[in-house]
Enzyme design. Sequence first.
Site, PDB file in Angstrom:
ATOM      1  N   HIS A 154      -2.917   1.521   6.812  1.00 12.89           N
ATOM      2  CA  HIS A 154      -3.137   1.498   5.370  1.00 12.89           C
ATOM      3  C   HIS A 154      -2.822   2.900   4.845  1.00 12.89           C
ATOM      4  O   HIS A 154      -3.153   3.904   5.482  1.00 12.89           O
ATOM      5  CB  HIS A 154      -4.577   1.103   5.028  1.00 12.89           C
ATOM      6  CG  HIS A 154      -4.843   1.034   3.561  1.00 12.89           C
ATOM      7  ND1 HIS A 154      -3.974   0.426   2.682  1.00 12.89           N
ATOM      8  CD2 HIS A 154      -5.865   1.506   2.807  1.00 12.89           C
ATOM      9  CE1 HIS A 154      -4.451   0.525   1.455  1.00 12.89           C
ATOM     10  NE2 HIS A 154      -5.593   1.178   1.502  1.00 12.89           N
ATOM     11  N   CYS A 193       0.807  -1.226   0.000  1.00 14.84           N
ATOM     12  CA  CYS A 193       0.000   0.000   0.000  1.00 14.84           C
ATOM     13  C   CYS A 193       0.841   1.277   0.000  1.00 14.84           C
ATOM     14  O   CYS A 193       0.527   2.228  -0.721  1.00 14.84           O
ATOM     15  CB  CYS A 193      -0.992  -0.005   1.162  1.00 14.84           C
ATOM     16  SG  CYS A 193      -0.256   0.091   2.820  1.00 14.84           S
ATOM     17  N   ASP A 200      -7.116   5.963  -3.601  1.00 13.87           N
ATOM     18  CA  ASP A 200      -6.385   4.795  -3.122  1.00 13.87           C
ATOM     19  C   ASP A 200      -6.052   3.871  -4.293  1.00 13.87           C
ATOM     20  O   ASP A 200      -6.933   3.199  -4.817  1.00 13.87           O
ATOM     21  CB  ASP A 200      -7.218   4.047  -2.084  1.00 13.87           C
ATOM     22  CG  ASP A 200      -6.426   2.964  -1.378  1.00 13.87           C
ATOM     23  OD1 ASP A 200      -5.296   2.675  -1.808  1.00 13.87           O
ATOM     24  OD2 ASP A 200      -6.937   2.403  -0.392  1.00 13.87           O
TER      25      ASP A 200
END
Length: 683
Positions: A332, A274, A355
């Site tokens: 995250h 991530c 994202d």
Amino acid sequence: MEDLNIQYVHLEQSANQEAHKTDGFSSSKTLVVRRGAPFRVSLLLKGRPFSPKTDSIIIRVLLGRLYVIMPVTFSKEASPSKWTAYFSPEGLSPLSPSFYISSPASASVGTYRLELYVFSQSGQRSSVVGHFILLCNPWCREDAVFVPFEDQREEFIQNDSGLLYMGTAMNCVSRPWSFDQFEPDVLEICLKLLQVSPQHMRNRRKDYIMRADPVYLSRVVSAMINCEDDRGVLKGNWSGDFKQGVSPSMWTGSGDILRQWARSGFSPVKYGQCWVFAAVMCTVMRVLGIPCRVVTNFNSAHDTNGNLVIEEYYSETGQKLHHSKDSIWNFHVWVECWMTRKDLGSGMDGWQVLDPTPQERSRGVFCCGPAPVKAVKYRRIDLAYDVPFVYAEVNADVHTVIVRQGQVLSYSKDTERVGALICTKAVGHPRLQNITADYKHIKSPNPSLRSRSSTMSDDSTLRRGSSQGLSVSLTLDKAAVAGEPIRFTVKIINNENVAKVIKEHLNAQAKEYNHSPSDTFWEAHSTMRLAPMEAKVLRHQITPAQYEGVVGDDLVNLAVVLEDNASQKRVLASEEFNIASPELTIQIANGDSAINHKEHTAVVMFTNPFSVPVSGSLMVAGAGLIQGKIHFRMLPLQPGKKVEQRITFTPTKVGTKMLQASLYLSNVNSVIRGFKMISVINA
């Protein structure tokens, strides 16, 4: 009489790029400018002089097959809404006239072709000038990405290094990252990313038109950073097996990743997780002129069924089980981009969540956002794009269940754990900025971020459990540090007027930040008596020799289960934490400043805190300071011993630059990092 002829056309690259705040792209052979602002073009004529009464200049600007034609006028008519060209006040020099071209503040991003035509009484003369690159303009009030403060524009557009936050909310770890947006070839690769996108390949005309909108651009980039649906940049890998590529922890900047992607003919780079996806997206957005920052959400929920509940299961002896498709990532990382949302109304302007990590599909594609941060805070789940998914990431409830052979023994609920801390790098400073309140309504200071106390009132339900007759809390005595014992306290309270015999089960498991824990690496069991209404404080520790071979860059899930012998009731308290690695220390001979184009010396220092000798390789890099990377081998270093490595560097760009070092240990699962911010000035 000799006719008018164009001998040379000069795009004034250096002066234009300085005026347009694009002089960082000095390695580009193509002029780079920002929309909504004029740039200057100069001509050198031969033959007779230019006559405003009989001669005229026409400009044609092309993006693909889209084009606009405009005359060069004799009065300034720059407009934020249309293409214009006009002579500069001093521009009517007979043999070297100059003029300005101004694009609208809503022009499409891309590489433009510029054609110049001169008309005279005797006929037409034309000259193809070449190309220029047009980017978004946060300095232009009419641009959808306008930012009113210079320090924020400097941070979110111009800053070529930053910090990514990892670990846990109680023990944040900052990882240095080089965004590399001004490094050679990175600009051209970011523009190529738009060209190889499915949107462009399907309908080039529509794609070029839509590139005026940062909402559209951000969705294209979000999808193109991962390779799940397209020829995207990165392949994700959370398996722990990185033999076919590079471990995500090894990357230190975006430039290497983007260049490898381009060199391979746009095959995905292996591998990303991530923070790598987010950091590379931040680079691309800053290149395109869209203000961007990297954001970390601690205890981030991945709610697969949309019910805003995450279920976690434990065995009767405190081992965390993998029984649910839902999960909580210890952290995250995504990005936020700044833009107006004309599609939603002015109330949703500002920071937008994007994202690029592939988790769920958005309108059929693995991307996420832009979801307005304000929409997340006020639960406007009716708005585009992906607000419900982001809302769940920061707001889901956690239900913890103790099971034995499928039977539920205990159940508890936690409403505070998810989204415990949301943060980013502060503007202008290498420190954390807490932005949790931008995403959610905070009724009181989050208990999971307080100093850890053994009192019940100061513990969140994350670390406390209770049944009708028994309460337990689990707290770390201090943040865990590599090379030191992990010391923690279990507090037990008998809430009833009868004596109890209690079994205590302790269990520690290593876990990756986004996975359920692996097998138990440490456990302890004991039996004790509790007098009526008695409270007991039990102190425990896990030695470095017990955790070093298992944990490394991973985290620890630590749980305690108390079992009441008489009633068979059980109560659980748990904690997930990271073990802080030591840092490399970097010292510069003359403090924190350096002179451009002059050689300087730095010393990288490391002291081995581990209980075993360590060896490995040291890598030193710094955009604008070092060309490429410098590598050194480190011979075995005994516990407690110190090593120093001298390096030389010669800055090539002024401004604040990051010198970063990474020590990759070969016999301990850990990467030791350090960085130094250096102010580079001209002599």
